[in-house]
Design a protein around this motif. Sequence first.
Motif, mmCIF file in Angstrom:
data_model
loop_
_atom_site.group_PDB
_atom_site.id
_atom_site.type_symbol
_atom_site.label_atom_id
_atom_site.label_comp_id
_atom_site.label_asym_id
_atom_site.label_seq_id
_atom_site.Cartn_x
_atom_site.Cartn_y
_atom_site.Cartn_z
ATOM 1 N N VAL A 1 0.888 -0.894 0.374
ATOM 2 C CA VAL A 1 0.507 0.140 0.017
ATOM 3 C C VAL A 1 0.688 1.629 0.221
ATOM 4 O O VAL A 1 2.087 1.488 1.351
ATOM 5 N N LEU A 2 0.666 2.214 -0.899
ATOM 6 C CA LEU A 2 1.518 3.480 -0.654
ATOM 7 C C LEU A 2 1.347 4.334 -0.915
ATOM 8 O O LEU A 2 -0.500 4.684 -1.066
ATOM 9 N N GLY A 3 2.002 5.246 0.381
ATOM 10 C CA GLY A 3 0.707 6.571 1.133
ATOM 11 C C GLY A 3 0.119 5.677 2.344
ATOM 12 O O GLY A 3 -0.799 6.235 1.448
ATOM 13 N N ILE A 4 0.083 5.148 2.910
ATOM 14 C CA ILE A 4 -0.588 4.630 4.043
ATOM 15 C C ILE A 4 -0.910 5.136 5.206
ATOM 16 O O ILE A 4 -2.370 4.562 5.079
ATOM 17 N N ALA A 5 -0.602 6.196 5.405
ATOM 18 C CA ALA A 5 -1.330 7.525 6.153
ATOM 19 C C ALA A 5 -1.153 6.699 7.303
ATOM 20 O O ALA A 5 -0.583 5.941 8.232
ATOM 21 N N GLY A 6 -2.690 7.434 7.803
ATOM 22 C CA GLY A 6 -2.915 6.151 8.721
ATOM 23 C C GLY A 6 -3.313 5.035 9.153
ATOM 24 O O GLY A 6 -3.852 4.158 9.879
ATOM 25 N N GLY A 7 -3.102 4.353 7.997
ATOM 26 C CA GLY A 7 -3.514 2.947 8.030
ATOM 27 C C GLY A 7 -4.848 2.711 7.232
ATOM 28 O O GLY A 7 -5.549 1.192 7.686
ATOM 29 N N ASN A 8 -5.807 3.758 7.192
ATOM 30 C CA ASN A 8 -7.220 3.601 6.720
ATOM 31 C C ASN A 8 -7.515 1.787 5.435
ATOM 32 O O ASN A 8 -6.554 2.107 4.688
ATOM 33 N N GLY A 9 -7.984 0.924 6.503
ATOM 34 C CA GLY A 9 -8.442 -0.172 5.094
ATOM 35 C C GLY A 9 -7.789 -1.073 5.798
ATOM 36 O O GLY A 9 -8.196 -2.397 5.394
ATOM 37 N N LEU A 10 -6.956 -1.406 6.502
ATOM 38 C CA LEU A 10 -6.100 -2.306 6.896
ATOM 39 C C LEU A 10 -6.458 -3.350 7.451
ATOM 40 O O LEU A 10 -6.332 -4.597 7.451
ATOM 41 N N GLU A 11 -7.786 -2.713 8.136
ATOM 42 C CA GLU A 11 -8.478 -3.901 9.055
ATOM 43 C C GLU A 11 -9.126 -4.810 7.863
ATOM 44 O O GLU A 11 -9.619 -5.850 8.180
ATOM 45 N N HIS A 12 -9.558 -5.299 6.794
ATOM 46 C CA HIS A 12 -10.169 -5.523 6.008
ATOM 47 C C HIS A 12 -8.370 -6.899 4.856
ATOM 48 O O HIS A 12 -9.088 -7.508 4.078
ATOM 49 N N VAL A 13 -7.207 -6.561 5.949
ATOM 50 C CA VAL A 13 -6.711 -7.322 5.469
ATOM 51 C C VAL A 13 -7.147 -8.711 6.667
ATOM 52 O O VAL A 13 -6.869 -8.891 7.206
ATOM 53 N N ASN A 14 -6.498 -10.036 5.680
ATOM 54 C CA ASN A 14 -7.520 -11.320 5.643
ATOM 55 C C ASN A 14 -6.258 -12.199 6.620
ATOM 56 O O ASN A 14 -5.249 -12.178 5.314
ATOM 57 N N ARG A 15 -6.267 -12.095 7.537
ATOM 58 C CA ARG A 15 -4.760 -13.061 7.830
ATOM 59 C C ARG A 15 -4.398 -14.365 7.518
ATOM 60 O O ARG A 15 -3.152 -14.723 7.368
ATOM 61 N N ASP A 16 -5.603 -15.021 6.732
ATOM 62 C CA ASP A 16 -5.251 -16.459 6.129
ATOM 63 C C ASP A 16 -4.561 -15.892 5.019
ATOM 64 O O ASP A 16 -4.936 -16.716 3.637
ATOM 65 N N LYS A 17 -5.550 -14.856 3.957
ATOM 66 C CA LYS A 17 -4.033 -15.497 3.079
ATOM 67 C C LYS A 17 -3.252 -14.284 2.764
ATOM 68 O O LYS A 17 -2.249 -14.937 1.865
ATOM 69 N N TYR A 18 -3.035 -13.395 2.901
ATOM 70 C CA TYR A 18 -1.911 -12.078 3.236
ATOM 71 C C TYR A 18 -0.614 -12.713 4.471
ATOM 72 O O TYR A 18 -1.134 -13.099 5.119
ATOM 73 N N ARG A 19 0.199 -12.879 3.448
ATOM 74 C CA ARG A 19 1.702 -13.520 4.273
ATOM 75 C C ARG A 19 2.622 -11.712 4.844
ATOM 76 O O ARG A 19 2.866 -12.234 5.818
ATOM 77 N N THR A 20 2.383 -11.303 3.863
ATOM 78 C CA THR A 20 2.768 -9.872 4.317
ATOM 79 C C THR A 20 2.283 -8.920 3.294
ATOM 80 O O THR A 20 1.861 -9.082 1.866
#
Length: 207
Positions: free
Chosen positions: A46-65
């Motif tokens: 994620v380029l220009g992450i700022a305060g991380g808006n939207g990161l709560e949607h990262v699926n830990r089962d799907k994403y390694r990094t």
Amino acid sequence: MINPWEEISLDDYENHMSLDSVKQLQTMNSIMKEQFEAYPVAKAMVLGIAGGNGLEHVNRDKYRTVYGVDINEEYLKTVSKRYIDLSGILKCLKIDLIKESDQLPNAQLVIANLLIEYIGYDVFRKVIHKVDPEYVSCVIQINTDDEQWVSDSPYLHAFDRLDEVHHQMEEDSLSAVMLELGYNNIFKTKVQLPNGKALVRMDFQKE
């Protein structure tokens, strides 16, 4: 010269973006949910992450990094604290994309929302060439008023210096840049905002 984004407080940015008259923070959050779910990838940036808006949607089962890239160190510190539950997956990188794109790691998906307008097409071309993703998902702002491209709000003066780095975005120009790099436009959608502006999401896949 210090990049203007290093001087804008996260509170001012998020308060401005979440105003009912602006509604970009809320809109971007729902868009990012779709972006994270759209493609069969395990490594995103994620380029220009700022305060991380939207990161709560990262699926830990799907994403390694998931790399969170920003020029503002204070933003990244806040992101790390807010999303402690993504520890081991989320990696915050302080990188000035204009000067240090060669430091970027590889990722399968690049998410660049309201970012390209602050680095320009040429720098974005270098960034994508270096990261070499399979998919690129971008959101650009389309303005009806070229003079007043930052929405009016009580926080407006926090963004006074952004004129120095702002580039007007065009859908056709972005498509042309991506095509030069070997990426085809595979998805496009537009969301109207309350103040006459619109957010356009454009996704690309490497040929």
